[in-house]
Structures are given as structure tokens and as C-alpha cells.
Design an enzyme around this catalytic site. Sequence first.
Site, mmCIF file in Angstrom:
data_model
loop_
_atom_site.group_PDB
_atom_site.id
_atom_site.type_symbol
_atom_site.label_atom_id
_atom_site.label_comp_id
_atom_site.label_asym_id
_atom_site.label_seq_id
_atom_site.Cartn_x
_atom_site.Cartn_y
_atom_site.Cartn_z
ATOM 1 N N HIS A 93 0.300 -1.612 -0.133
ATOM 2 C CA HIS A 93 -0.034 0.211 -0.634
ATOM 3 C C HIS A 93 0.485 1.366 -0.544
ATOM 4 O O HIS A 93 2.151 1.285 0.434
ATOM 5 C CB HIS A 93 -0.922 -0.035 1.147
ATOM 6 C CG HIS A 93 -1.467 1.129 1.499
ATOM 7 N ND1 HIS A 93 -2.372 1.230 0.674
ATOM 8 C CD2 HIS A 93 -1.388 2.583 1.703
ATOM 9 C CE1 HIS A 93 -3.442 2.622 0.787
ATOM 10 N NE2 HIS A 93 -2.182 3.315 1.691
ATOM 11 N N ASP A 122 -15.270 2.256 7.347
ATOM 12 C CA ASP A 122 -14.541 3.587 6.744
ATOM 13 C C ASP A 122 -15.175 3.873 6.242
ATOM 14 O O ASP A 122 -14.645 5.473 6.315
ATOM 15 C CB ASP A 122 -13.205 2.632 5.924
ATOM 16 C CG ASP A 122 -12.569 3.737 5.821
ATOM 17 O OD1 ASP A 122 -11.689 4.355 6.468
ATOM 18 O OD2 ASP A 122 -12.021 3.531 4.956
ATOM 19 N N ARG A 142 -14.928 12.051 8.303
ATOM 20 C CA ARG A 142 -13.998 13.192 8.748
ATOM 21 C C ARG A 142 -13.878 14.097 7.523
ATOM 22 O O ARG A 142 -13.501 15.025 8.240
ATOM 23 C CB ARG A 142 -12.781 11.756 8.507
ATOM 24 C CG ARG A 142 -12.640 11.060 9.605
ATOM 25 C CD ARG A 142 -11.563 9.688 9.748
ATOM 26 N NE ARG A 142 -10.478 10.570 9.292
ATOM 27 C CZ ARG A 142 -9.294 9.556 8.712
ATOM 28 N NH1 ARG A 142 -9.489 8.322 8.005
ATOM 29 N NH2 ARG A 142 -8.150 10.362 8.236
ATOM 30 N N SER A 180 -7.678 3.491 9.223
ATOM 31 C CA SER A 180 -8.570 3.502 7.411
ATOM 32 C C SER A 180 -7.870 2.872 6.333
ATOM 33 O O SER A 180 -8.008 2.104 6.640
ATOM 34 C CB SER A 180 -9.026 4.752 7.063
ATOM 35 O OG SER A 180 -9.493 4.872 6.078
ATOM 36 N N LYS A 200 -8.530 -1.607 5.991
ATOM 37 C CA LYS A 200 -9.103 -1.995 4.050
ATOM 38 C C LYS A 200 -8.051 -3.070 4.261
ATOM 39 O O LYS A 200 -8.256 -4.059 2.962
ATOM 40 C CB LYS A 200 -8.579 -1.217 3.476
ATOM 41 C CG LYS A 200 -9.868 -0.178 3.280
ATOM 42 C CD LYS A 200 -9.809 0.814 2.454
ATOM 43 C CE LYS A 200 -9.129 2.146 2.291
ATOM 44 N NZ LYS A 200 -9.446 3.414 3.627
#
Length: 434
Positions: free
Chosen positions: A82, A161, A168, A183, A187
Amino acid sequence: MRAYDLIQRKRNGGELAADEIRWLIQGFVQGQVSDAQMGALLMAVYFRGMSGAETAALTMAMVESGESLDLGGIRGGTVDKHSTGGVGDKTSLVLIPLVASAGVRVAKLSGRGLGHTGGTLDKLEAIPRFRTEVAPDDLIAQVNRIGCAITSQSSRLVPADKRLYALRDATATVDSVPLIASSVMSKKVAAGSRAIVLDVKAGSGAFMKTQDAARVLAEAMVEIGRAVGRRTVAVISAMDEPLGRAVGNALEVAEAIRTLQGKGPPDLQDLCLILGAHMTVLAGVAADERAGRALLLERLTRGDGLAKFRELVQAQGGDLSVIDDPERLPRAPVQRPVPAEVAGTVLAVDAEALGHAAMVLGAGRERIEDRVDPGAGLVIGRKVGDRIGRGEAVAVVHTSDPARADEGIRRVRAAYRIGTGVPARPPLVSAVVT
């Protein structure tokens, strides 16, 4: 339990237990905890922070709000990757087929971009007919067959999320490290891999603008990984100027292909080798990072990474002809150079400003429903430290709309600082957090 009591305790600096956090998230998803109450809790977290245990509990509560992908049918351990995002960040397009060619199994769930350029899925969809929706059983079969897959994330994964992020955004609590970390990691955990390599960007084109802020986020995410049983490594990489030279979906695919051919920009190739070396170690393919880098460099030189990218495109229905001839990718009809107004050395490049220029040209989207122009973007001619003469091109803008070209050129020119002296260049990778 009452949401009021939990909000009050967090507001006063107290700590919430895992079952209390789970109750709040479940109640929020089911409509029993209101947006107003959850917004108040987010603001309390923004100012009071969260402990490591609280952040891990929040991560798992979000994972449990929906389905998780079961990768148990994949032969061999899987490693996920990621990036926190940046300008010209096309590492997944190079990295995933390259590590898969060395024996690492990767089942990558990706998303679409909101901002200066598209996400990994938008980039891959610049390849005609490339299919980004793959059913879970087909995903597992594909990874077993060729070693990798890149597909869209199901809306049933981590629904909390998506709702939390919208809140947010509305309550100015996006830039809270515990909320960012949970967050991202929720995932990744729901995606099923047992090991994760994180590329945490730092600089003007990144979400975290400073090295210190990036390090805090990296440490928080690695700690979550440890707490929830995922082997996790975070690499902090520079994003003060774009990665590589291409910014824009089809342009980045073409640059990724050139990189897999061994002809790519040095910074992109080096970062892929660094991230990939950690992936090989976590997968048990290499004993250490040095051995992993050597293995990947060998695979790159032999063309194995490019061959694996071809297999990936073929498996997901894409047009293979673009790999042999990237000129067949979508091309913008308007291509205009951005001439430098003065001669000198490129002292600084504002990556974020170049990202906004790419979005103006059509490469990104301001709203999720906006259409991305696959051929739009820009190609950088000069990077930090390069010499340039007056009138020479610092970049070339690509767009389908002639009316956007002038604004794109103005933004690109404003992103460059040209003068005399020796610029300070941060290292490509400043730290590794394990």
C-alpha cells in the site's frame, strides 16, 4: 453503554476499551449512533489521540463492519502493498508483476483516485478492455496460476471506513494519525494478506508533508499490524517532486512498461526494488533485503517482470498490443511544451502543484463521479538538480481540451523554481520502520 459517556471520557483524555470501540462502530454503521455523536468522538480523537491498543481496536472494529477476503485458497503466503499516495506514483504497476515473477504471491485490492490523478484502477483501465472487477474465486485462481492480480475492492469490505471518512471530511478531522492509520490498515487487514509493505510518502506531493509526520504515521501503522497479527514493514519515501517523469493515467502505464523493460527513470526503478526487496523477505523468497534486491534486479534484467505484466494484462482481458507498443495507449490530442522563462538549475519542484496541474488537464477528478481522461497529464522534462536553458521545456502538458492547456501550463511553470546554486535533495528512502 451510552455513546454520550464514551464521548465524554475520550474528550477528557480517557481511554476506551476494545468492546466499547466495537460497540460505537457497530452502532454507527447500524444507525444507532448518530452522525453528530460520531463527529464529536472524531473531534475528541483528533485532540486527544488514541493509544496503540485503541487504534488497533478501531481497526478491527472497522474490519468487522463488513466482509473480509479469505485468501486461504492461495498456495503460499501472500504479501500486500500500500502507498499513501503521491504524484506520479505508479509503483504498483511495476512492483506487483516484478515481485510475482520472483515467486511472491500478491492479491492486490486497489481503488480509484480522488484528486490530482487516478488511482491504480484508473491507470490500468487506460489499457483497453482491462477488467478491474474480478470475483473472489477467480482472484484466487488467477493468483495461483500467475502469481498476482489487481482488482477493485468490494463495497462490502470495511463499509464503516467509507462512512467514517465522509464524516471526517465534513468535520475537519481527516489529518488525525490514529484515524488515518486505522483507515489504511482496516482495508489491508480485510484484504486478507498476512504480510504488508507500506510506502509512506513524505513531502509537498504527499499527505504527510514532513519526514517527522510520515514517521509518526508509519510507526502507527506498523504497530497496528503487529497488534492484529500482520507482519508489517513501512518504507518512508520522498515525494517533494513527482516519482518518475509521467503524471497521468496512460502516461504512467507507458512509463511503467518502460521501467519493466529496464528503461525507466532511476528513482522509480530504485523505489520498486527497495519495496520489492521487503516483499520478498516477508514472503520467505529471500533471506534479507540485499538478496531480495539482487533477485528482483535479475528478474528485471531478464525481462521476467515484463513477461509477468503481460500475463496479468492477458488474465484480466486487456489489450496486449500496448505492451509491445505503448503508443497504442490513449493519447491526448493537445500536447504543448512548457518553456522555462529563465536559464539556470532546477532548485525545487512543487509536486503538489504539478498534481493539481494534471487534474486541471483532465487526469484526475474533484468528485467521485467525475470522468478521468486517460490520455491527460504531463511529462516532466527537468527534475531537481537539472540544468535548463531559457525557452527549453520543463515539461509537456497533455490534454483533450485546448481550453485547459493554458491553465495547465501556468500551473506547471509556477511549480518550478529555477535559479543558481546547488539544491538540497532528500534521499529517495529516508527510513524503514519494522
